[in-house]
Every structure is written in C-alpha cells, then in structure tokens.
Design an enzyme around this catalytic site. Structure first.
Site, PDB file in Angstrom:
ATOM      1  N   GLY A 154     -57.667   5.807  22.739  1.00 43.66           N
ATOM      2  CA  GLY A 154     -57.815   4.349  23.310  1.00 43.66           C
ATOM      3  C   GLY A 154     -57.641   3.898  24.471  1.00 43.66           C
ATOM      4  N   GLY A 170     -57.937  -0.304  25.469  1.00 43.30           N
ATOM      5  CA  GLY A 170     -57.430  -0.941  25.242  1.00 43.30           C
ATOM      6  C   GLY A 170     -55.816  -1.348  26.697  1.00 43.30           C
ATOM      7  CB  ILE A 178     -57.794   9.373  17.427  1.00 39.60           C
ATOM      8  CG1 ILE A 178     -56.684   8.707  16.912  1.00 39.60           C
ATOM      9  CG2 ILE A 178     -57.935   9.134  18.567  1.00 39.60           C
ATOM     10  CD1 ILE A 178     -55.791   7.926  16.971  1.00 39.60           C
ATOM     11  CE1 TYR A 192     -47.016   0.983  18.070  1.00 40.07           C
ATOM     12  CE2 TYR A 192     -45.250  -0.836  18.408  1.00 40.07           C
ATOM     13  CZ  TYR A 192     -46.574   0.699  18.914  1.00 40.07           C
ATOM     14  OH  TYR A 192     -46.330   0.304  20.408  1.00 40.07           O
ATOM     15  CE  LYS A 203     -46.483   4.092  20.034  1.00 43.20           C
ATOM     16  NZ  LYS A 203     -47.862   4.889  20.038  1.00 43.20           N
TER      17      LYS A 203
HETATM   18  N1  SER Z   1     -45.983  -4.186  22.319  1.00 39.87           N
HETATM   19  C1  SER Z   1     -45.951  -3.304  21.207  1.00 39.87           C
HETATM   20  C2  SER Z   1     -45.998  -4.171  20.602  1.00 39.87           C
HETATM   21  O1  SER Z   1     -45.698  -4.992  20.168  1.00 39.87           O
HETATM   22  C3  SER Z   1     -44.523  -2.462  21.647  1.00 39.87           C
HETATM   23  O2  SER Z   1     -44.775  -1.246  21.946  1.00 39.87           O
HETATM   24  O3  SER Z   1     -45.817  -3.822  19.065  1.00 39.87           O
END
Ligand code: SER
Length: 340
Positions: free
Chosen positions: A11, A14, A56, A155, A159
């Site tokens: 990544g 990014g 990936i 997400y 994580k």
């Molecule tokens: N900055 C990220 C998001 O807003 C949070 O880890 O998804």
C-alpha cells in the site's frame, strides 16, 4: 543467488506509505521494496529500490518477491478504509483480511528462509472500537485498548481480527506441527486515530472530513463537511504517525507488553478544526451537510484514547499537539504546496 536485505511496504502509494517512504528516504540507509495496485508517484520513485505494481492478493507475485529479497521488516499498509469498505464489504474482507493473511505467510516464510523473525508492523485503527452510545462515550473519556472492542464497520472487524491473526502468527503459529520453525513473525500493531497529512488527502475513510476541510480551504474549493460541528475523535499529524511506526518497529521485543497499542495526539471537534482553518484561510467556504451513516460510524469511535501503554513501552511521544500541528506543519506546508 544472494538475496538483498530490504524493508517491504505494501500500500506504498497510500497516505501513510507516502509519508513513510519520504521519511525512510531521508536516511537513505534502508533499501525499500514496495507493492501497490497503482504505480508510485514520481516524487517517491527515486527513494525506492524496487517497485512492484500489483495486488497483495496475488500470491505468485509475493512468491517472486520472497525469492528475490531478504525482507527484514514489513510495513503492511494496504487496506480499504472504513467508508469504502461499507459499500463493498466482501471486497474489503478479501483485501483487508486475506491480504493480511498472505502477508503474514510471506513474512513467516521470509523469516524461516533467513533464520530470524521478520518484524511485521501493522496499522490498525480506532475503528476497532464500537462505543455503544453517546452517554457511555462521554462518561468513559479515554478508551483503553481492551474496552469496547465491538466494531460497527467491516473495516473495524477486519482490523481487529487481523490484530488477532498477527498475534497468532507471533505466538502460536503451527503449534502442533512436527516441523521445526525458525522463529515466528514479530507482529506489532498501532491503532491509529484519524491521520492528517499536508501532502496527501485520504480516500474512502470516515475521519477524512478533517483533512478534507483543510485541503479544500487551501485550494479555495467549497466543501460540505459530512459530520456535525460537535463531532470529536482523536487525530494525529502524519509525521507523528510515521515516527510511531518506526519507533514501534525498532522497539526491543521484550519491552512490548501488548500486540496492539493506542496512539493519539489531539482530539478537536470538527468546529474547532474549522475555526483554525478559517483563521489561516479566511475565505474558506465550508458548510455543514450531515451524512447520517458516516456520522454514525464516527460516533461509534472513542472521543479519545488512552495511549499510556505506547508511551511507556516504546516511548511514543507525538511532536505535534493541535496548535503545533496546524501552525507548524499543516497550514504552512499546505499553503506552500498549493501556491506552487
Ligand atoms: N482513517 C480511517 C478511516 O477513516 C480510520 O482508521 O477509515
């Protein structure tokens, strides 16, 4: 064939990758190999030894990198952020979870081939938290690592699970296997708050309103902020985020008492961000246009986090508080950037 010892960054194109490569490039003593789905920006290219463009999820490509390079340290930054992941949750799961699994396997094999555990640094997120309601949120204050770990987003689930997956690779991988293992992956994670960079704007996150307000004001573009003015979550300036990754990577293993550490620097409301931005850019055209879904996501994140474990175990100490982040880093750098 002798493989070359390198740092491997996924990544890489990014936001965090951009800051990390620029910072590592200053020292010039680390050979850097990158992987990103898009080609790197020209300004980063000369700082890396080798750039791979790909996914990936492409295990054949990872095997090729394994064959060519002796990776000592991995920064696995590739991920789909929280807002984007809600629109494509199964894709998010593929990239965020299966991608991380691929990288952990990669790091394990690297470590086995050169006989030392590979240090694996993973940016986790405040999105792993799911604070039940505003009353609890206000009452709790600084949230500790083991509180409220019931994320409300794909997400956040990804994580949190990948922190556990990393812990498994670090401590229990193939515990019933008869084959001897040459060490395990040395996995370390930071739970980042919203990150604000002067050089790049994020895409697909939910803390994006803060950087978007600042960059839009500097570019003299109108911007409608998608959260309420009283919304308050922790943030950090990108240079401190990058230093945190490097400090955690370098910390002696025996000093680490946790797998994942909170880190944060300041926690302004959206209104307070707008106020400092307006002082710097008085003709900024910022309005409020609430997006109930994205608001719901940030409301489930802590208003502040307790990062005392990171301070104690590996010396986390951000340089930029709210005032310094804006006065010394964000406003001058962004002003220069758009003026040129
Ligand atoms: N900055 C990220 C998001 O807003 C949070 O880890 O998804």
């Amino acid at each position: 064939m002798i493989r070359k010892p390198v740092v491997f960054i996924t990544g890489a194109g990014g936001e965090i990758g951009h800051g990390l490569i620029a910072r590592l490039g200053q020292g010039g003593d680390r050979r850097i190999v990158t992987l990103d789905v898009n080609p790197l920006e020209g300004s980063l290219r000369h700082l890396v030894d080798r750039e791979f463009t790909g996914s990936i999820l492409d295990t054949a490509l990872l095997e090729r990198i394994l064959a060519e390079y002796e990776v000592e340290l991995v920064f696995h930054l590739a991920a789909l952020l929280s807002t984007r992941s809600e629109f494509t949750p199964t894709t998010a799961h593929h990239v965020n979870v299966e991608g991380t699994l691929n990288l952990l396997e990669f790091a394990q094999k690297e470590g086995e081939s050169h006989g030392r555990p590979v240090v694996f640094v993973y940016p986790s997120s405040i999105a792993v938290y799911g604070v039940p309601d505003t009353e609890v949120r206000a009452r709790t204050g600084k949230v500790q690592e083991d509180q409220f770990t019931h994320p409300t987003t794909m997400y956040g689930c990804n994580k949190l699970y990948c922190e556990e997956l990393g812990r498994y690779y670090a401590r229990h991988y193939k515990q019933l296997s008869a084959e001897p293992l040459a060490g395990r992956v040395d996995f370390r994670a930071v739970r980042f708050p919203g990150l604000i960079s002067a050089m790049t704007v994020p895409s697909g996150g939910t803390s994006d309103y803060a950087p978007e307000i600042i960059h839009a004001a500097a570019k003299r573009e109108p911007y409608a902020c998608f959260v309420r003015p009283d919304t308050r979550i922790p943030f950090m300036a990108m240079p401190d985020g990058v230093e945190a990754l490097l400090a955690l990577a370098e910390a002696p293993r025996e000093q680490l008492t946790r797998t994942a550490y909170n880190v944060a620097a300041f926690n302004p409301s959206a209104r307070e961000i707008l106020d400092v931005v307006k002082q710097a850019f008085p003709d900024a055209q910022i309005t409020w246009k609430n997006d109930a879904k994205r608001q719901g996501i940030v409301d489930s994140w802590p208003g502040d986090v307790d990062d005392s474990a990171a301070r104690r175990d590996w010396g986390f100490s951000p340089r930029y508080d709210f005032v310094r982040a804006f006065e010394e880093y964000l406003i001058p750098t962004i002003r220069r950037r758009y003026a040129s």
